[in-house]
Scaffold this motif. Sequence first.
Motif, mmCIF file in Angstrom:
data_model
loop_
_atom_site.group_PDB
_atom_site.id
_atom_site.type_symbol
_atom_site.label_atom_id
_atom_site.label_comp_id
_atom_site.label_asym_id
_atom_site.label_seq_id
_atom_site.Cartn_x
_atom_site.Cartn_y
_atom_site.Cartn_z
ATOM 1 N N ASN A 76 26.255 -3.098 -8.227
ATOM 2 C CA ASN A 76 27.612 -3.652 -8.117
ATOM 3 C C ASN A 76 28.059 -4.283 -9.432
ATOM 4 O OD1 ASN A 76 27.686 -2.851 -5.424
ATOM 5 N ND2 ASN A 76 26.981 -4.838 -4.667
ATOM 6 N N GLY A 77 27.663 -3.659 -10.564
ATOM 7 C CA GLY A 77 28.062 -4.124 -11.886
ATOM 8 C C GLY A 77 27.175 -5.190 -12.480
ATOM 9 N N THR A 78 26.118 -5.601 -11.788
ATOM 10 C CA THR A 78 25.211 -6.646 -12.287
ATOM 11 C C THR A 78 23.851 -6.036 -12.590
ATOM 12 O OG1 THR A 78 26.328 -8.307 -10.929
ATOM 13 C CG2 THR A 78 24.147 -8.880 -11.793
ATOM 14 N N ALA A 79 23.308 -6.316 -13.808
ATOM 15 C CA ALA A 79 22.012 -5.761 -14.198
ATOM 16 C C ALA A 79 20.923 -6.258 -13.254
ATOM 17 C CB ALA A 79 21.674 -6.152 -15.635
ATOM 18 N N ASN A 80 20.079 -5.335 -12.773
ATOM 19 C CA ASN A 80 19.013 -5.659 -11.820
ATOM 20 C C ASN A 80 17.630 -5.540 -12.458
ATOM 21 O OD1 ASN A 80 16.944 -4.863 -9.581
ATOM 22 N ND2 ASN A 80 18.646 -5.782 -8.447
ATOM 23 N N TRP A 81 17.383 -4.435 -13.218
ATOM 24 C CA TRP A 81 16.072 -4.224 -13.853
ATOM 25 C C TRP A 81 16.232 -3.224 -14.982
ATOM 26 C CZ3 TRP A 81 13.383 0.468 -14.222
ATOM 27 C CH2 TRP A 81 12.115 0.385 -14.799
ATOM 28 N N GLN A 82 15.419 -3.396 -16.043
ATOM 29 C CA GLN A 82 15.303 -2.410 -17.101
ATOM 30 C C GLN A 82 13.925 -2.526 -17.735
ATOM 31 O OE1 GLN A 82 17.918 -2.969 -20.400
ATOM 32 N NE2 GLN A 82 17.289 -5.067 -20.798
ATOM 33 N N GLY A 83 13.391 -1.405 -18.224
ATOM 34 C CA GLY A 83 12.078 -1.423 -18.829
ATOM 35 C C GLY A 83 11.630 -0.030 -19.231
ATOM 36 N N THR A 84 10.528 0.032 -19.976
ATOM 37 C CA THR A 84 9.942 1.299 -20.419
ATOM 38 C C THR A 84 8.666 1.553 -19.627
ATOM 39 O OG1 THR A 84 10.819 1.016 -22.655
ATOM 40 C CG2 THR A 84 8.998 2.578 -22.380
ATOM 41 N N LEU A 85 8.613 2.693 -18.922
ATOM 42 C CA LEU A 85 7.450 3.076 -18.135
ATOM 43 C C LEU A 85 6.598 4.049 -18.939
ATOM 44 C CD1 LEU A 85 9.095 3.634 -14.613
ATOM 45 C CD2 LEU A 85 7.805 1.656 -15.399
ATOM 46 N N GLN A 86 5.304 3.744 -19.044
ATOM 47 C CA GLN A 86 4.379 4.665 -19.699
ATOM 48 C C GLN A 86 4.045 5.817 -18.760
ATOM 49 O OE1 GLN A 86 3.740 4.243 -22.899
ATOM 50 N NE2 GLN A 86 4.904 2.326 -22.881
ATOM 51 N N ASN A 87 3.396 6.845 -19.300
ATOM 52 C CA ASN A 87 3.055 8.036 -18.514
ATOM 53 C C ASN A 87 2.228 7.655 -17.291
ATOM 54 O OD1 ASN A 87 2.650 10.687 -17.688
ATOM 55 N ND2 ASN A 87 0.979 11.038 -19.116
ATOM 56 N N GLY A 88 2.701 8.051 -16.094
ATOM 57 C CA GLY A 88 2.001 7.777 -14.847
ATOM 58 C C GLY A 88 2.388 6.471 -14.188
ATOM 59 N N THR A 142 25.000 -3.171 -0.542
ATOM 60 C CA THR A 142 25.302 -2.598 -1.857
ATOM 61 C C THR A 142 26.283 -1.427 -1.707
ATOM 62 O OG1 THR A 142 23.142 -3.225 -2.749
ATOM 63 C CG2 THR A 142 24.321 -1.451 -3.869
ATOM 64 N N THR A 143 27.343 -1.441 -2.506
ATOM 65 C CA THR A 143 28.345 -0.370 -2.434
ATOM 66 C C THR A 143 28.192 0.648 -3.543
ATOM 67 O OG1 THR A 143 29.893 -1.740 -3.698
ATOM 68 C CG2 THR A 143 30.007 -1.881 -1.295
ATOM 69 N N SER A 144 27.591 0.270 -4.649
ATOM 70 C CA SER A 144 27.363 1.220 -5.743
ATOM 71 C C SER A 144 26.285 0.676 -6.662
ATOM 72 C CB SER A 144 28.648 1.464 -6.551
ATOM 73 O OG SER A 144 29.010 0.313 -7.280
ATOM 74 N N PHE A 145 25.594 1.595 -7.364
ATOM 75 C CA PHE A 145 24.622 1.184 -8.365
ATOM 76 C C PHE A 145 24.600 2.211 -9.490
ATOM 77 C CE2 PHE A 145 22.349 3.459 -5.040
ATOM 78 C CZ PHE A 145 21.576 4.373 -5.718
ATOM 79 N N ASN A 146 24.302 1.731 -10.708
ATOM 80 C CA ASN A 146 24.308 2.571 -11.901
ATOM 81 C C ASN A 146 22.894 2.670 -12.465
ATOM 82 O OD1 ASN A 146 27.209 3.034 -12.123
ATOM 83 N ND2 ASN A 146 27.332 0.852 -12.579
ATOM 84 N N ILE A 147 22.495 3.892 -12.828
ATOM 85 C CA ILE A 147 21.179 4.146 -13.405
ATOM 86 C C ILE A 147 21.365 4.729 -14.810
ATOM 87 C CG2 ILE A 147 19.049 5.484 -13.213
ATOM 88 C CD1 ILE A 147 19.413 5.477 -10.194
ATOM 89 N N SER A 148 20.654 4.161 -15.806
ATOM 90 C CA SER A 148 20.652 4.681 -17.175
ATOM 91 C C SER A 148 19.258 5.197 -17.489
ATOM 92 C CB SER A 148 21.052 3.594 -18.175
ATOM 93 O OG SER A 148 22.342 3.119 -17.909
ATOM 94 N N LEU A 149 19.180 6.440 -17.988
ATOM 95 C CA LEU A 149 17.900 7.066 -18.300
ATOM 96 C C LEU A 149 17.852 7.425 -19.781
ATOM 97 C CD1 LEU A 149 17.527 9.458 -15.204
ATOM 98 C CD2 LEU A 149 16.619 7.155 -15.479
#
Length: 308
Positions: free
Chosen positions: A242-254, A265-272
């Motif tokens: 809903n426009g508010t940052a929830n989590w971000q991070g770098t995942l290693q292999n596995g 929740t009405t909407s969520f945005n994912i950045s890859l």
Amino acid sequence: MTDIGKTLQNARNEKHYTLDDLQQITKIQKRYLIAIEENNFNALPGDFYVRAFIRQYADTVGIKADKLLSELDEQAGKKKVEETEEEPTEAKTRTEAVRRQQQSSTPSQVSQSFDKFMHYLPTIIIVGVVVIIIGSIYFVVAGNKKEANQAASSTNVSISSDVSSSKKSSKKESSSEEVSSSSSKKESSSSSESSKSSKGQKITNTAVSGSRFTYSLTSPAKKNKIKFTSKGGSAWSSISVNGTANWQGTLQNGASHTVTLPEGTTSFNISLGNSNVTNITINGKKFDFLKENSTLTVRQITVNVANE
């Protein structure tokens, strides 16, 4: 030689974009955008993200990214050559310093050190013998005392162990029955919740614009669970609700990370940052976002939730 950061900054100014505008469009953090414009690429998470962020920045402001990336590779190559040329000089300097130090030691200094050692040698031998004798006496006395204590306590231990073992066995039997009943209840409740959440769930693509994709999620759960998994390499991901940052991070292999969305929740945005090695499941059901342009590495995903 092309100044990569200056070129991108000039193109951004021509588009009349502020850094905040560019952050909102590309979903790249403002501090990374500033680092790119200052050619401070060491501040970015890694070489992969340097190239990915430069390409996305260039595409957004309307200039060709290939030329900038070629210039980046050329600068990196020159830096390695300079470091390789400096290493022999540094090694030669260290070798000369060691040689001078060895030459500065005269035979007289060596002789004086040997005489001092021979002077204190008898004292060192006597002290060593005394320490060995005292240590031997201590270990013999301590061993005898330990054996006496063990013999005295063995009788008490054998008597008390019989009584305590019977009490512990009865307690373990009753507690094991309680644990087994509670675990069966938890397993049945968790399985029913997961089946309800994925039953009838459907994800549909509704719009595509460059690296931005919009989807509709119908028949969702009350509290949707989004699971990120990296397979085949490291990947940076982020999610906002809903426009508010929830989590971000770098995942290693596995590695994997699960985010539980708030109820309503009405909407969520994912950045890859590396979508080709990132797998996403929603409520345990695979989200096949790669079927829309599988060659795209960096992408922005908006999911509108149709709560019933």
